[in-house]
Design a protein around this motif. Structure first.
Motif, PDB file in Angstrom:
ATOM      1  N   PHE A   9      46.658  45.219  32.044  1.00  0.00           N
ATOM      2  CA  PHE A   9      47.088  44.387  32.807  1.00  0.00           C
ATOM      3  C   PHE A   9      46.469  44.217  34.151  1.00  0.00           C
ATOM      4  N   LEU A  10      47.549  45.103  35.118  1.00  0.00           N
ATOM      5  CA  LEU A  10      46.983  45.761  36.735  1.00  0.00           C
ATOM      6  C   LEU A  10      45.649  45.577  36.653  1.00  0.00           C
ATOM      7  N   SER A  11      44.893  46.974  35.935  1.00  0.00           N
ATOM      8  CA  SER A  11      43.745  47.276  36.312  1.00  0.00           C
ATOM      9  C   SER A  11      42.493  46.445  36.200  1.00  0.00           C
ATOM     10  N   LEU A  12      42.879  45.765  35.333  1.00  0.00           N
ATOM     11  CA  LEU A  12      42.441  43.719  35.121  1.00  0.00           C
ATOM     12  C   LEU A  12      42.666  43.186  35.860  1.00  0.00           C
ATOM     13  N   LEU A  13      43.520  42.953  36.705  1.00  0.00           N
ATOM     14  CA  LEU A  13      43.890  42.313  38.409  1.00  0.00           C
ATOM     15  C   LEU A  13      42.956  42.595  38.839  1.00  0.00           C
ATOM     16  N   MET A  14      42.900  44.344  38.929  1.00  0.00           N
ATOM     17  CA  MET A  14      42.766  44.478  41.201  1.00  0.00           C
ATOM     18  C   MET A  14      40.957  44.595  39.691  1.00  0.00           C
ATOM     19  N   ALA A  15      40.381  44.876  39.636  1.00  0.00           N
ATOM     20  CA  ALA A  15      38.851  44.940  39.173  1.00  0.00           C
ATOM     21  C   ALA A  15      38.562  43.611  39.248  1.00  0.00           C
TER      22      ALA A  15
END
Length: 50
Positions: A9-15
């Motif tokens: 979730f955090l990596s998708l949010l950053m992307a």
């Protein structure tokens, strides 16, 4: 296993954040001319003080 969901979730949010920032920079004209500022310093005339 919950940490994996959090990390995804955090990596998708950053992307998504980086993608939105990139789109904003392109639309605001930040990437229009990348060559001229670097070449301007080479062609700058020296001013003499009299």
């Amino acid at each position: 296993m919950e940490i994996m969901y959090l990390m995804i979730f955090l990596s998708l949010l950053m992307a998504i954040g980086f993608l939105l920032a990139f789109i904003w920079f392109v639309r605001s004209g930040q990437q229009d001319d990348l060559i001229t500022p670097g070449m301007r310093i080479l062609n700058d005339d020296k001013k003499t003080i009299n």
